[in-house]
Design an enzyme around this catalytic site. Structure first.
Site, PDB file in Angstrom:
ATOM      1  N   SER A 104      -1.723  -9.130  -2.699  1.00  0.00           N
ATOM      2  CA  SER A 104      -2.146  -8.854  -1.331  1.00  0.00           C
ATOM      3  C   SER A 104      -3.087  -7.663  -1.324  1.00  0.00           C
ATOM      4  O   SER A 104      -3.258  -6.965  -2.309  1.00  0.00           O
ATOM      5  CB  SER A 104      -0.918  -8.553  -0.450  1.00  0.00           C
ATOM      6  OG  SER A 104      -0.366  -7.318  -0.823  1.00  0.00           O
ATOM      7  N   SER A 112      -2.664  -4.905  -0.193  1.00  0.00           N
ATOM      8  CA  SER A 112      -1.988  -3.613  -0.305  1.00  0.00           C
ATOM      9  C   SER A 112      -1.335  -3.407  -1.662  1.00  0.00           C
ATOM     10  O   SER A 112      -0.630  -2.433  -1.872  1.00  0.00           O
ATOM     11  CB  SER A 112      -0.903  -3.507   0.783  1.00  0.00           C
ATOM     12  OG  SER A 112       0.064  -4.523   0.616  1.00  0.00           O
ATOM     13  N   CYS A 113      -1.579  -4.328  -2.606  1.00  0.00           N
ATOM     14  CA  CYS A 113      -0.821  -4.260  -3.853  1.00  0.00           C
ATOM     15  C   CYS A 113      -1.487  -3.364  -4.889  1.00  0.00           C
ATOM     16  O   CYS A 113      -0.907  -3.075  -5.919  1.00  0.00           O
ATOM     17  CB  CYS A 113      -0.644  -5.660  -4.438  1.00  0.00           C
ATOM     18  SG  CYS A 113      -2.158  -6.334  -5.111  1.00  0.00           S
ATOM     19  N   GLY A 114      -2.734  -2.972  -4.661  1.00  0.00           N
ATOM     20  CA  GLY A 114      -3.391  -2.096  -5.608  1.00  0.00           C
ATOM     21  C   GLY A 114      -4.163  -2.819  -6.683  1.00  0.00           C
ATOM     22  O   GLY A 114      -4.788  -2.189  -7.528  1.00  0.00           O
TER      23      GLY A 114
END
Length: 278
Positions: free
Chosen positions: A112, A114-116
C-alpha cells in the site's frame, strides 16, 4: 433502509449555543474475520485466518469473495464450495484443485501507499497476479454522462443519507445506468463487496463498466479495480500519486474531483468524448 448497517444513539445537538436531545443514526462498524479451509493431500483440512477488517455488517459473503478475488487467491467464484458465516466471522471452503498459492495468504505480495515500499515495486507486484487482459477493449464515454453520475449515486446511497458515514462503490453501464452499488465504513470493503457480487453474477471482467467511488481514489482501490479488469474509474475526491501511476500502468482512465459541473482527468483521456479545449 438496511437496519443491519445502522444503529441509533441519543446525542446532544447544538445550534447557536442552544442544545437539544435527539436520536441520531450511526453507521455500524464491526470487525469481520475472514478465514479459509482447504482440503489437503491428507484427510486433514488446512484452516487459515487471512484477514480481519473493520466493516459495515452486510453483504459479508460478497465482501469475502471480493477480497479473495482482488488478492489473487481465487479467480472464479466456483473455487469456493461453501460459505459459512457466523457472528463477525466468515469461513470459505475452497476446492482442493483451486491452485491456491499459500505464500500469498499473508497479504504481503501487495503493498500500500503507506508501507514504505517504492511505487515501482508496488505496481510490479500487482502485475504478477493480475491475469485479466483488457487491452483490446475500445469504448468512449460522453462527458455529460460522466457529470450526471454523482447525483445518481447520491440518490441510491440510502444508508449514507441517514448517517453520512459510509463510503460507496457503484458500477454503471457505459450509458450511465446504475447497475448496483455497495456501501461500507471502509472504502476498500465497499469495492470488495461490489466486485464479489459481480463475481457471483459471472460479470467478470468488468472491462466495459464504469466505477464510481464516493471518496478519494487510493492505490488500494485502483489495485482492486485493476484485478477486476475495470478500465474507467471516477472518484468524487482526489487520487493519490501512486494511484495515478498504477492507473497509467494499467491503461485505466482515472477521473477525480467529479461533480455535476467539472472533473479532472489524470490519465486515459482517450475514453472521454465531447470535450473542447478552452
Amino acid at each position: 433502509m438496511d437496519t443491519t448497517a445502522i444503529t441509533t444513539r441519543k446525542i446532544i445537538k447544538v445550534n447557536k449555543a442552544k442544545k437539544r436531545l435527539v436520536s441520531d443514526f450511526l453507521a455500524i462498524e464491526e470487525p469481520l474475520e475472514i478465514s479459509i479451509s482447504i482440503p489437503t493431500a491428507t484427510p486433514a483440512v488446512l484452516n487459515k485466518n487471512i484477514s480481519i477488517t473493520m466493516r459495515t455488517p452486510n453483504n459479508d459473503a460478497n465482501l469475502a469473495l471480493g477480497f479473495l478475488f482482488t488478492e489473487g487467491i481465487i479467480s472464479v467464484h466456483t473455487a469456493v464450495t461453501q460459505i459459512i458465516p457466523s457472528e463477525n466471522k466468515i469461513n470459505l471452503f475452497l476446492k482442493n484443485d483451486s491452485q491456491i498459492d499459500l505464500s500469498t495468504l499473508d497479504r504481503n505480495f501487495y503493498t500500500s501507499s503507506s508501507c514504505g515500499v517504492c511505487g515501482k515495486a508496488s505496481i510490479d507486484s500487482i502485475k504478477t497476479v493480475c491475469t485479466i487482459d483488457t487491452k483490446k477493449e475500445r469504448f468512449k464515454v460522453d462527458s455529460t454522462c460522466i457529470q450526471d453520475l454523482p447525483a445518481k449515486l447520491r440518490v441510491a446511497q440510502e444508508v449514507f443519507e441517514s448517517t453520512g458515514g459510509l463510503h460507496a462503490a457503484a458500477l454503471f453501464s457505459l450509458e450511465g445506468d446504475l447497475l448496483f452499488l455497495r456501501e461500507d465504513v471502509g472504502r476498500h470493503n465497499a469495492l470488495d463487496k461490489l466486485i464479489g457480487h459481480a463475481l457471483t453474477e459471472n460479470l467478470m471482467p468488468l472491462s466495459k463498466h464504469l466505477l464510481l467511488l464516493s471518496g478519494r481514489a487510493s492505490f488500494e482501490l485502483i489495485q482492486k479495480a485493476a484485478m477486476a479488469g475495470i478500465q474507467f474509474i471516477m472518484a468524487v475526491g482526489a487520487p493519490s500519486s501512486l494511484a495515478v501511476e498504477l492507473a497509467t500502468e494499467f491503461d485505466i482512465t482515472l477521473i477525480g474531483f467529479l461533480t455535476k459541473d467539472k472533473f479532472n482527468i489524470y490519465c486515459g483521456e482517450k475514453r472521454v468524448e465531447n470535450l473542447i479545449f478552452e
